[in-house]
Design a protein around this motif. Structure first.
Motif, PDB file in Angstrom:
ATOM      1  N   THR A  60      -6.205   1.980   0.036  1.00  0.00           N
ATOM      2  CA  THR A  60      -6.729   1.898   1.406  1.00  0.00           C
ATOM      3  C   THR A  60      -7.593   3.132   1.665  1.00  0.00           C
ATOM      4  OG1 THR A  60      -4.982   3.140   2.535  1.00  0.00           O
ATOM      5  CG2 THR A  60      -4.550   0.807   2.087  1.00  0.00           C
ATOM      6  N   ASP A  69      -6.777  -3.613   5.733  1.00  0.00           N
ATOM      7  CA  ASP A  69      -6.641  -2.242   5.246  1.00  0.00           C
ATOM      8  C   ASP A  69      -6.950  -2.100   3.764  1.00  0.00           C
ATOM      9  OD1 ASP A  69      -4.401  -3.651   4.422  1.00  0.00           O
ATOM     10  OD2 ASP A  69      -2.975  -2.061   4.914  1.00  0.00           O
ATOM     11  N   THR A  96       0.803  -1.218   0.000  1.00  0.00           N
ATOM     12  CA  THR A  96       0.000   0.000   0.000  1.00  0.00           C
ATOM     13  C   THR A  96       0.840   1.275   0.000  1.00  0.00           C
ATOM     14  OG1 THR A  96      -0.149  -0.074   2.415  1.00  0.00           O
ATOM     15  CG2 THR A  96      -1.905  -1.150   1.173  1.00  0.00           C
TER      16      THR A  96
END
Length: 443
Positions: free
Chosen positions: A127, A155, A100
């Motif tokens: 996210t 997430d 991420t």
């Protein structure tokens, strides 16, 4: 510079089938002609009666590294992929930790540089709070941002409307989506609980229903139209969703769709025999949904065929339905499964080439790959249409050691795979010679 001369193969490329010779020089296709004279430097491969295709570009795999390497690794799964005629892959962010940040993305590129035998790219995962990372993605280097619009965990689950609107408004790269509605899935699951019924694998397509898929897919398409985003909806599974996508060639579309090989092969009629081995999200649905997906390959409503390769161990898959993880290992047998559709006259070989090589290259803007063209990288697969391939736990190359196709014999055999001009698979053995490269995108 090493050269390879493939003689008398039948090429399938850009809507045409023809017999020709192909010379590979270094990393690239040097010449395609009806007859090419051999030189003393050529390694000659006599391919009369065989099919030569551009290698499959798989835009959706889960190779499980880092953090889940008991299921698969970039090394193990990329080797299975090239043995299956896949020469390039794009890998998903739901590893541990999730991919991420750009720093985590770069770490995966470094892993692939050391271990992959197929060309590679990696998605950043969206996210609730990494919009600034998404905005820093480079369209020439990064294949896209993956958005789990429901039915995920941790997430990577992004359901908040304000966050989704911002991603669709600001992403500089292609948005690819997993579309299932979490609230509808939860409602369906609650119906079983209220009735005092313990669901089994046969209930999977009822719980993760076509309604759940359509609710999320239609929301994604609406957002893309509102913000004029580039959207690619992954693994379409239901006839209901097909109305969201325009027919016709992929070139010029801003909203596209993908089907996966297992949804084109299995149906809910297979749950009694295959059980959790075909548990996946979104679910394998009805035979009529499967038929509609195959028809959508003809119309162009489905633009790309991929795998969603997602290995789990045999032990993990033997758990009760609710505990068993979703996902199947598929890369070694994906192209072979598509060639069985050709033999069964459900698709043509030119359509298979279009959906597995040409269209991924066009949709993602992949530079100099996906076609048999002079000057392009030599990512090739040679097929024996008269051979066959038996699938068994003893023969497959997945780290997890099993395949949902175990017990099946495919009607063709992969003789060779080249990645950037290097023969990485000769029909029996995998090469250890480094050949893979990161994919570049010429949007």
């Amino acid at each position: 510079m090493k050269t390879t001369l493939i003689k008398h193969a039948r090429l399938f490329n850009e809507g045409e089938a023809f017999v020709a010779d192909v010379r590979i020089c270094g990393q690239r296709i040097d010449q395609i002609a009806a007859e090419i004279s051999a030189t003393g430097n050529d390694h000659i491969i006599e391919a009369e009666g065989c099919w030569l295709l551009p290698g499959m570009i798989d835009d959706q795999v889960h190779f499980r590294e880092p953090g889940m390497t008991h299921k698969g690794t970039i090394a193990s799964e990329s080797r299975a992929a090239v043995a299956g005629g896949i020469t390039s892959f794009m890998e998903m962010p739901n590893v541990d930790p999730s991919t991420t940040t750009l720093a985590a993305l770069e770490q995966k590129y470094q892993l692939a540089e050391r271990h992959s035998v197929a060309n590679y790219a990696f998605y950043l995962g969206a996210t609730l709070d990494n919009l600034e990372e998404i905005k820093r993605l480079d369209p020439s280097q990064h294949c896209g941002v993956k958005v789990f619009m429901g039915a995920s965990t941790g997430d990577l689950l992004v359901e908040a409307p304000a966050v989704l609107e911002a991603i669709f408004r600001d992403s500089p790269v292609l948005i690819v989506t997993h579309c299932e509605s979490g609230p509808i899935i939860q409602r369906n699951l609650n119906d079983y609980r209220l009735a005092g019924i313990e669901p089994t694998i046969k209930d999977h397509p009822i719980i993760r229903s076509a309604e759940a898929c359509y609710a999320s897919s239609s929301y994604a398409v609406a957002l893309a139209k509102k913000y004029q985003s580039q959207l690619h909806v992954l693994h379409i599974t239901s006839e209901q969703e097909l109305c969201l996508f325009d027919p016709g060639p992929v070139a010029g579309k801003s909203i596209t769709a993908e089907a996966c090989v297992h949804h084109l092969w299995f149906s809910d009629q297979d749950y009694p025999t295959k059980g959790n081995l075909i548990k996946c999200n979104p679910a394998v649905k009805s035979a009529s949904d499967r038929a509609a997906l195959i028809q959508a390959l003809h119309t162009g409503q489905i633009d790309i065929v991929a795998t969603d390769h997602a290995p789990h161990t045999w032990t993990e898959k033997q758990q009760d339905y609710m505990q068993a993880p979703a996902g199947l290992p598929l890369v070694e047998h994906a192209l072979l499964s598509m060639l069985d559709h050709v033999k069964n006259k459900q698709l043509t070989l030119l359509q298979v080439v279009e959906k597995t090589a040409h269209n991924p290259a066009i949709r993602y803007g992949i530079a100099e790959r996906g076609f048999l063209r002079e000057g392009y990288f030599a990512d090739l697969v040679l097929i024996d249409p008269e051979g066959s391939t038996a699938v068994s736990p003893a023969s497959n190359r997945y780290l997890c050691g099993w395949s949902p196709f175990d017990g099946h014999r495919f009607s063709s055999r992969i003789l060779s795979t080249w990645v950037n001009g290097t023969q990485v698979f000769d029909g029996y053995q995998l090469s250890s010679e480094p050949a893979a490269m990161p994919l570049n995108f010429a949007h």
